[in-house]
Design a protein around this motif. Structure first.
Motif, PDB file in Angstrom:
ATOM      1  N   VAL A 248      30.108  51.050  42.332  1.00 23.48           N
ATOM      2  CA  VAL A 248      30.653  49.703  42.287  1.00 23.48           C
ATOM      3  C   VAL A 248      31.327  49.534  40.931  1.00 23.48           C
ATOM      4  O   VAL A 248      30.804  49.981  39.903  1.00 23.48           O
ATOM      5  CB  VAL A 248      29.555  48.645  42.519  1.00 23.48           C
ATOM      6  CG1 VAL A 248      28.477  48.695  41.446  1.00 23.48           C
ATOM      7  CG2 VAL A 248      30.152  47.243  42.615  1.00 23.48           C
ATOM      8  N   VAL A 249      32.495  48.906  40.936  1.00 23.82           N
ATOM      9  CA  VAL A 249      33.321  48.844  39.727  1.00 23.82           C
ATOM     10  C   VAL A 249      33.781  47.410  39.488  1.00 23.82           C
ATOM     11  O   VAL A 249      34.178  46.704  40.428  1.00 23.82           O
ATOM     12  CB  VAL A 249      34.556  49.763  39.855  1.00 23.82           C
ATOM     13  CG1 VAL A 249      35.461  49.630  38.625  1.00 23.82           C
ATOM     14  CG2 VAL A 249      34.135  51.212  40.044  1.00 23.82           C
ATOM     15  N   SER A 250      33.740  46.988  38.229  1.00 24.03           N
ATOM     16  CA  SER A 250      34.351  45.729  37.798  1.00 24.03           C
ATOM     17  C   SER A 250      35.256  46.027  36.606  1.00 24.03           C
ATOM     18  O   SER A 250      34.781  46.517  35.575  1.00 24.03           O
ATOM     19  CB  SER A 250      33.283  44.700  37.408  1.00 24.03           C
ATOM     20  OG  SER A 250      32.675  44.142  38.547  1.00 24.03           O
ATOM     21  N   ALA A 251      36.536  45.736  36.768  1.00 28.39           N
ATOM     22  CA  ALA A 251      37.509  45.981  35.687  1.00 28.39           C
ATOM     23  C   ALA A 251      38.638  44.967  35.829  1.00 28.39           C
ATOM     24  O   ALA A 251      39.799  45.328  36.010  1.00 28.39           O
ATOM     25  CB  ALA A 251      38.028  47.404  35.743  1.00 28.39           C
ATOM     26  N   TYR A 252      38.306  43.695  35.745  1.00 30.56           N
ATOM     27  CA  TYR A 252      39.287  42.653  36.045  1.00 30.56           C
ATOM     28  C   TYR A 252      39.987  42.092  34.816  1.00 30.56           C
ATOM     29  O   TYR A 252      41.012  41.430  34.944  1.00 30.56           O
ATOM     30  CB  TYR A 252      38.642  41.517  36.845  1.00 30.56           C
ATOM     31  CG  TYR A 252      37.343  41.017  36.281  1.00 30.56           C
ATOM     32  CD1 TYR A 252      37.317  40.068  35.276  1.00 30.56           C
ATOM     33  CD2 TYR A 252      36.132  41.500  36.776  1.00 30.56           C
ATOM     34  CE1 TYR A 252      36.118  39.614  34.768  1.00 30.56           C
ATOM     35  CE2 TYR A 252      34.935  41.057  36.273  1.00 30.56           C
ATOM     36  CZ  TYR A 252      34.926  40.108  35.269  1.00 30.56           C
ATOM     37  OH  TYR A 252      33.730  39.678  34.770  1.00 30.56           O
ATOM     38  N   SER A 253      39.444  42.309  33.618  1.00 28.86           N
ATOM     39  CA  SER A 253      40.201  41.874  32.444  1.00 28.86           C
ATOM     40  C   SER A 253      41.428  42.764  32.306  1.00 28.86           C
ATOM     41  O   SER A 253      41.442  43.911  32.768  1.00 28.86           O
ATOM     42  CB  SER A 253      39.344  41.958  31.179  1.00 28.86           C
ATOM     43  OG  SER A 253      39.176  43.304  30.780  1.00 28.86           O
ATOM     44  N   GLU A 254      42.466  42.248  31.677  1.00 26.33           N
ATOM     45  CA  GLU A 254      43.704  43.034  31.578  1.00 26.33           C
ATOM     46  C   GLU A 254      43.472  44.341  30.835  1.00 26.33           C
ATOM     47  O   GLU A 254      43.991  45.393  31.218  1.00 26.33           O
ATOM     48  CB  GLU A 254      44.798  42.207  30.884  1.00 26.33           C
ATOM     49  CG  GLU A 254      45.189  40.941  31.640  1.00 26.33           C
ATOM     50  CD  GLU A 254      45.523  41.212  33.096  1.00 26.33           C
ATOM     51  OE1 GLU A 254      46.208  42.216  33.387  1.00 26.33           O
ATOM     52  OE2 GLU A 254      45.074  40.428  33.961  1.00 26.33           O
TER      53      GLU A 254
END
Length: 400
Positions: A248-254
């Protein structure tokens, strides 16, 4: 004497009488046990309800009652009620989650006991609170999940609502209850006055969703089911299948999204008009996930985790239970404890998920058998042996 044996735990000398069953109240008092309290578990003569529901119930008993002393009483018998009153009279804290009204009907409720013993901290766990129209309803984790909106936002967009895969509301209610009990006990140390603590599964289930509720109250936009991912940012909590599993991945900041694209060898994705900023990525989530899935499908989960976590991208390997148990981080935590069961067979149980420097984690006693300490506790209350024999013969108590 070992150094560990000489260390005083924070609640050494504090006595708790626990009328809890299943998870929420026993989980609260389990935290108090691990802080050093002497917790006396009061059960019906046939055993608490969790003892009769198979392996899952046995897991509740074994993991939320470690190190407690157990007494089995018939609380419908006046003699059993008198024993309970004497136990409470010598206690600092009482915790119960019996069906609403039961403790009051026996003269053991908060108002009666705190009137008789103003020093008491008396905690009640209920399903729906003690002040609304559902105050007399029996409540379990699943009902609180349903009525708080938690089930409504859990599951795939076009499928039926789903429960969370564990009794998360029950467990969280135990932690909240323990927190409130400790606050009330600190107040008693300062003022000499006890307190009444009330915690409900419904309120905890609502509070667990604070970000969702906060956004809804601010915008009026109702949260809906969407499976994995987050409604306003992307990629966030999105599943990336790998050659041998998934992460599972979170990389939403620019910054993190550009870094993710570079690490995947696809730097051009960060400048693609469909993905150039977060609102665009949310609008084009299916296309974004298709690109990311194609990149992750070439890697193993270990390769993906090494790449992501080594570069500051938030990710987690989606583990099975056996895989989680083998995790070096889980092993290093010491959460799984070796316990000694009454039958002498060693077992493993889960400890309390905090660390205090003053309370080293160490092997501990497991959950007691039904009535294991009945004779011991009655002797402490001054009951002579022949009286204990008579109470056992009459079925007022069960002893081992």
């Amino acid at each position: 004497m070992s150094t560990t044996a000489m260390i005083d735990k924070p609640l050494d000398g504090v006595r708790v009488v626990d009328f809890g069953q299943f998870i929420a109240a026993p989980a609260a008092t389990q935290s108090l046990v691990d802080l050093g309290a002497d917790v006396i578990k009061v059960e019906p003569v046939h055993g608490e309800s969790a003892r009769g529901i198979g392996p899952h119930g046995d897991a509740m008993v074994q993991n939320y009652n470690r190190g407690k002393r157990a007494i089995a009483l018939d609380l419908k018998d006046p003699r059993g009620q008198e024993i309970a009153r004497r136990l409470i009279a010598g206690a600092d804290i009482v915790v119960q989650n019996l069906r609403p009204g039961v403790m009051d009907s026996m003269g053991l409720g908060a108002e009666a006991m705190r009137t008789a013993h103003p020093h008491l901290v008396y905690a009640t766990v209920s399903g729906f609170g003690l002040h609304g129209p559902s105050r007399n309803r029996a409540g379990l984790d699943i009902a609180a999940q349903a009525e708080s909106g938690l089930m409504w936002v859990t599951g795939e967009r076009d499928r039926e609502p789903q429960k969370v895969g564990a009794q998360i509301v029950d467990a969280a209610t135990g932690y909240v209850c323990a927190q409130a009990i400790l606050a009330a006990y600190i107040r008693r140390l300062r003022t000499g006055e006890g307190d009444t603590v009330e915690v409900s599964l419904l309120e905890v289930a609502l509070h667990l969703q604070t970000p969702n509720w906060g956004a809804y109250l601010a915008t009026g936009v109702e949260p809906t089911r969407m499976g994995n991912g987050q409604p306003t940012v992307a990629p966030a909590a999105d599943i990336m299948p790998t050659r041998d599993g998934s992460v599972v991945v979170s990389a939403y900041s620019e910054v993190h999204f550009r870094r993710l694209c570079r690490l995947l060898g696809r730097p051009e994705l960060a400048d693609d008009p469909r993905f150039a900023d977060n609102p665009s990525r949310v609008r084009n989530r299916p296309a974004l996930l298709a690109e990311l899935h194609a990149a992750f499908a070439t890697m193993t989960s270990d390769e993906a985790m090494d790449m992501l976590t080594g570069n500051g991208v938030v990710a987690g390997r989606i583990n099975t239970y056996p895989e989680a148990l083998r995790s070096p981080d889980v092993e290093a935590s010491g959460l799984f404890l070796e316990v000694s069961r009454p039958d002498g067979v060693p077992a493993t149980a889960l400890g309390t998920p905090w660390h205090l420097e003053s309370v080293p984690k160490a092997p501990t006693a497991g959950a007691p058998d039904l009535g294991q300490h009945t004779a011991e506790l009655l002797a402490e209350l001054g009951y002579p042996g022949d009286t204990v024999d008579a109470l056992a013969t009459d079925g007022v108590v069960v002893r081992r």
